[in-house]
Design a protein around this motif. Structure first.
Motif, PDB file in Angstrom:
ATOM      1  N   PRO A  86       0.827  -1.205   0.000  1.00  0.00           N
ATOM      2  CA  PRO A  86       0.000   0.000   0.000  1.00  0.00           C
ATOM      3  C   PRO A  86       0.859   1.253   0.000  1.00  0.00           C
ATOM      4  O   PRO A  86       1.861   1.337   0.720  1.00  0.00           O
ATOM      5  N   GLY A  87       0.489   2.222  -0.813  1.00  0.00           N
ATOM      6  CA  GLY A  87       1.225   3.473  -0.858  1.00  0.00           C
ATOM      7  C   GLY A  87       0.911   4.335   0.341  1.00  0.00           C
ATOM      8  O   GLY A  87      -0.030   4.077   1.097  1.00  0.00           O
ATOM      9  N   LYS A  88       1.688   5.354   0.515  1.00  0.00           N
ATOM     10  CA  LYS A  88       1.468   6.291   1.605  1.00  0.00           C
ATOM     11  C   LYS A  88       0.074   6.892   1.494  1.00  0.00           C
ATOM     12  O   LYS A  88      -0.342   7.350   0.429  1.00  0.00           O
ATOM     13  N   GLY A  89      -0.655   6.872   2.582  1.00  0.00           N
ATOM     14  CA  GLY A  89      -1.994   7.441   2.590  1.00  0.00           C
ATOM     15  C   GLY A  89      -3.084   6.508   2.121  1.00  0.00           C
ATOM     16  O   GLY A  89      -4.262   6.872   2.140  1.00  0.00           O
ATOM     17  N   THR A 277     -11.157   8.369 -11.858  1.00  0.00           N
ATOM     18  CA  THR A 277     -10.472   7.352 -11.069  1.00  0.00           C
ATOM     19  C   THR A 277      -8.974   7.413 -11.299  1.00  0.00           C
ATOM     20  O   THR A 277      -8.516   7.382 -12.444  1.00  0.00           O
ATOM     21  N   VAL A 278      -8.228   7.514 -10.210  1.00  0.00           N
ATOM     22  CA  VAL A 278      -6.770   7.477 -10.262  1.00  0.00           C
ATOM     23  C   VAL A 278      -6.273   6.577  -9.143  1.00  0.00           C
ATOM     24  O   VAL A 278      -6.989   6.317  -8.181  1.00  0.00           O
ATOM     25  N   ARG A 279      -5.069   6.097  -9.279  1.00  0.00           N
ATOM     26  CA  ARG A 279      -4.464   5.293  -8.226  1.00  0.00           C
ATOM     27  C   ARG A 279      -3.837   6.199  -7.170  1.00  0.00           C
ATOM     28  O   ARG A 279      -3.506   7.352  -7.460  1.00  0.00           O
ATOM     29  N   ASN A 280      -3.680   5.677  -5.988  1.00  0.00           N
ATOM     30  CA  ASN A 280      -3.137   6.446  -4.871  1.00  0.00           C
ATOM     31  C   ASN A 280      -1.798   7.078  -5.233  1.00  0.00           C
ATOM     32  O   ASN A 280      -0.883   6.412  -5.714  1.00  0.00           O
ATOM     33  N   ARG A 281      -1.679   8.382  -4.974  1.00  0.00           N
ATOM     34  CA  ARG A 281      -0.442   9.116  -5.267  1.00  0.00           C
ATOM     35  C   ARG A 281       0.374   9.388  -4.000  1.00  0.00           C
ATOM     36  O   ARG A 281       1.444   9.974  -4.073  1.00  0.00           O
ATOM     37  N   GLY A 282      -0.137   9.016  -2.835  1.00  0.00           N
ATOM     38  CA  GLY A 282       0.636   9.176  -1.617  1.00  0.00           C
ATOM     39  C   GLY A 282       0.190  10.305  -0.713  1.00  0.00           C
ATOM     40  O   GLY A 282       0.619  10.394   0.431  1.00  0.00           O
ATOM     41  N   SER A 283      -0.661  11.199  -1.220  1.00  0.00           N
ATOM     42  CA  SER A 283      -1.181  12.287  -0.392  1.00  0.00           C
ATOM     43  C   SER A 283      -2.450  12.808  -1.025  1.00  0.00           C
ATOM     44  O   SER A 283      -2.678  12.657  -2.234  1.00  0.00           O
ATOM     45  N   ALA A 286      -1.584  15.265  -3.825  1.00  0.00           N
ATOM     46  CA  ALA A 286      -1.154  14.632  -5.070  1.00  0.00           C
ATOM     47  C   ALA A 286      -2.331  13.960  -5.776  1.00  0.00           C
ATOM     48  O   ALA A 286      -2.445  14.017  -7.009  1.00  0.00           O
ATOM     49  N   ASP A 287      -3.199  13.317  -4.988  1.00  0.00           N
ATOM     50  CA  ASP A 287      -4.395  12.708  -5.577  1.00  0.00           C
ATOM     51  C   ASP A 287      -5.245  13.788  -6.246  1.00  0.00           C
ATOM     52  O   ASP A 287      -5.754  13.599  -7.358  1.00  0.00           O
ATOM     53  N   GLY A 288      -5.408  14.921  -5.555  1.00  0.00           N
ATOM     54  CA  GLY A 288      -6.220  16.004  -6.091  1.00  0.00           C
ATOM     55  C   GLY A 288      -5.694  16.523  -7.414  1.00  0.00           C
ATOM     56  O   GLY A 288      -6.469  16.811  -8.338  1.00  0.00           O
ATOM     57  N   LYS A 289      -4.383  16.632  -7.522  1.00  0.00           N
ATOM     58  CA  LYS A 289      -3.791  17.094  -8.779  1.00  0.00           C
ATOM     59  C   LYS A 289      -4.069  16.113  -9.907  1.00  0.00           C
ATOM     60  O   LYS A 289      -4.335  16.512 -11.043  1.00  0.00           O
ATOM     61  N   ARG A 319     -10.714   6.972  -5.713  1.00  0.00           N
ATOM     62  CA  ARG A 319      -9.518   6.217  -6.081  1.00  0.00           C
ATOM     63  C   ARG A 319      -9.881   4.808  -6.530  1.00  0.00           C
ATOM     64  O   ARG A 319     -10.805   4.178  -6.006  1.00  0.00           O
ATOM     65  N   SER A 320      -9.157   4.298  -7.500  1.00  0.00           N
ATOM     66  CA  SER A 320      -9.496   3.002  -8.097  1.00  0.00           C
ATOM     67  C   SER A 320      -9.428   1.864  -7.085  1.00  0.00           C
ATOM     68  O   SER A 320     -10.204   0.908  -7.165  1.00  0.00           O
ATOM     69  N   GLU A 321      -8.510   1.961  -6.096  1.00  0.00           N
ATOM     70  CA  GLU A 321      -8.374   0.878  -5.121  1.00  0.00           C
ATOM     71  C   GLU A 321      -9.662   0.672  -4.321  1.00  0.00           C
ATOM     72  O   GLU A 321      -9.921  -0.437  -3.839  1.00  0.00           O
ATOM     73  N   ARG A 322     -10.454   1.713  -4.177  1.00  0.00           N
ATOM     74  CA  ARG A 322     -11.682   1.622  -3.395  1.00  0.00           C
ATOM     75  C   ARG A 322     -12.821   0.953  -4.166  1.00  0.00           C
ATOM     76  O   ARG A 322     -13.839   0.580  -3.590  1.00  0.00           O
ATOM     77  N   MET A 323     -12.614   0.807  -5.471  1.00  0.00           N
ATOM     78  CA  MET A 323     -13.669   0.263  -6.337  1.00  0.00           C
ATOM     79  C   MET A 323     -13.329  -1.097  -6.930  1.00  0.00           C
ATOM     80  O   MET A 323     -14.198  -1.965  -7.014  1.00  0.00           O
TER      81      MET A 323
END
Length: 350
Positions: A86-89, A277-283, A286-289, A319-323
Motif C-alpha cells: 500500500p502506498g502512503k496514505g 479514477t486514479v491510483r493512490n499518489r501518496g497524499s 497529489a491525488d487532487g492534482k 480512487r481506483s483501489e476503493r472500487m
C-alpha cells in the motif's frame, strides 16, 4: 459456485474457530482449537479444495488488498511479506503502521524466486496472473516450496463467474473465508456486518427508483490511459459497487472484468455521471492534482467535452483501489456514490 468448504452447517469450519476476536480487531481467536491447529480448507476458482492441517502462520499477500483484509482481521502478525504494498496514505493510520512492518517482497509482482523462497505456507492471490506467465511459479513449484495458493474469489475468479457482480456477497465471502482460514472468524463477522449495514441502508433509500430511471455511470480510469480507454465490465467488483449505489454501469454488459473500448462508444452511451479514477499518489494533495488532470482532459478532449456529464460537471472522485479491489472500502464507495447521485434521499444523514 465458489465456496468455503464446511464440514458442519453455518459459517463455521470447526468449533475451535468460533471464538470471537476483540471488537477492535486484535489478534487471531485464542481458542484451544485455533492454537492447537485444527485443519481448515478453502475452495479456489477451479473448485480445488486447498487443505491446511492448521491455520497458516506465514502468509504472503500478492497485493495491498489482501494485506488490508488480513490486517483488519487482526491477522497481521501472520503476514511475512507482500507485493504491491500500500502506498502512503492508502490505509487508515492504525493499519498503515501495521503494514509498514510487513516486508515488501516486490514493489509490483513478487519475483518468482523471492516468493518461492519466502518460507510462506500460504500465498494470498488477489488477481490471477495471465495464462502462461513465465515469471509466476507453476503449481509444482509451489508444491515443492510448501506453499499453498488461496485465491480471492471476488477478483481472481471474476472472469469465470456466471454473470455480472451486482452485490458485494463475493467480497464478504472472501472476508469470511479468510477469517476462518486465520482463526479470526469472529472479527470477520463484525466486518461483514458493518459492510452489510452500509449497503442495506443505501438500498433502502434507492429501492424505489425504477431501473430505467437510474442514472448511467462511467468509470474513467485515467491511469489506464486516454488513447484507448478502459471499460469496467459487469464481472468486476466495481460493477457491484455502482449497482448497489443505484446507478447503471454503461459497460455492465461486456463480458469479463475489464475491456478496452473506444471513445466513440462512450460518446454514444453519453453517461449521466463520470467517475474520475486514479491510483493512490501518496497524499490528498497529489491525488487532487491527478483528479484535476483527469477532469481537464475530459473538458478539453474534443470527443468528450460535449458529453452531458462533462458539460454539467457531474464528476465523482474515487480512487481506483476503493472500487476495483475487494475490501471494506467497497461499501464506503457505495455510500459515497449514492449520496452524490441522490442527495435528496440523504438529507437526514450527515
Amino acid at each position: 459456485m465458489f465456496r468455503l468448504w464446511r464440514p458442519v452447517s453455518g459459517a463455521v469450519l470447526t468449533a475451535g474457530l468460533l471464538a470471537t476476536a476483540c471488537g477492535g480487531g486484535g489478534g487471531a481467536d485464542e481458542s484451544p482449537a485455533a492454537r492447537g491447529g485444527s485443519p481448515v480448507s478453502v475452495e479456489n476458482c477451479d473448485g480445488e479444495k486447498v487443505m491446511f492441517e492448521s491455520p497458516p502462520d506465514e502468509i504472503v499477500t500478492s497485493n495491498a488488498s489482501g494485506l488490508e483484509i488480513l490486517l483488519r482481521l487482526g491477522a497481521g502478525p501472520k503476514v511475512i511479506g507482500t507485493g504491491f504494498p500500500p502506498g502512503k496514505g492508502a490505509l487508515p493510520a492504525g493499519l498503515a503502521d501495521q503494514a509498514s512492518d510487513v516486508p515488501v517482497l516486490g514493489r509490483t509482482v513478487i519475483p518468482k524466486e523471492k516468493l518461492l523462497g519466502s518460507g510462506a505456507d500460504a500465498y494470498l492471490q488477489t488477481f490471477r496472473p495471465a495464462s502462461g506467465t513465465a515469471a509466476f511459479p507453476r503449481p509444482e513449484e509451489f508444491d515443492a516450496a510448501g506453499i499453498k495458493v488461496v485465491q480471492l474469489l471476488s477478483t481472481a475468479c471474476a472472469a469465470e463467474g456466471p454473470g455480472p457482480q451486482k452485490d458485494l456477497s463475493a467480497v464478504m465471502d472472501d472476508i469470511e473465508r479468510l477469517g476462518t482460514l486465520t482463526g479470526t472468524s469472529g472479527r470477520a463477522g463484525e466486518i461483514v456486518a458493518g459492510m452489510r449495514q452500509k449497503t442495506d441502508a443505501v438500498g433502502e433509500r434507492v429501492a424505489a427508483v425504477p431501473d430505467a430511471e437510474r442514472p448511467t455511470y462511467f468509470v474513467f480510469d485515467f491511469d489506464a490511459g486516454t488513447k484507448q480507454p478502459s471499460a469496467v465490465c459487469g464481472k468486476q467488483v466495481a460493477n457491484a459497487v455502482i449497482t448497489l449505489a443505484g446507478a447503471r454501469n454503461i459497460f455492465r454488459d461486456c463480458d469479463g472484468a475489464f475491456e478496452k473500448t473506444g471513445w466513440e462508444d462512450i460518446v454514444a452511451k453519453n453517461p449521466d455521471w463520470i467517475q474520475l479514477t486514479v491510483r493512490n499518489r501518496g497524499s490528498a494533495e497529489a491525488d487532487g492534482k491527478a483528479f484535476d488532470e483527469a477532469e481537464r482532459f475530459l473538458e478539453s478532449f474534443p470527443a468528450t467535452r460535449g458529453l452531458t456529464a462533462v458539460k454539467e460537471h457531474r464528476f465523482l472522485r474515487i480512487r481506483s483501489e476503493r472500487m476495483t479491489t475487494p475490501g471494506v472500502a467497497n461499501a464506503e464507495a457505495v455510500e459515497q456514490i449514492a449520496r452524490t447521485l441522490y442527495p435528496d434521499k440523504f438529507q437526514d444523514v450527515r
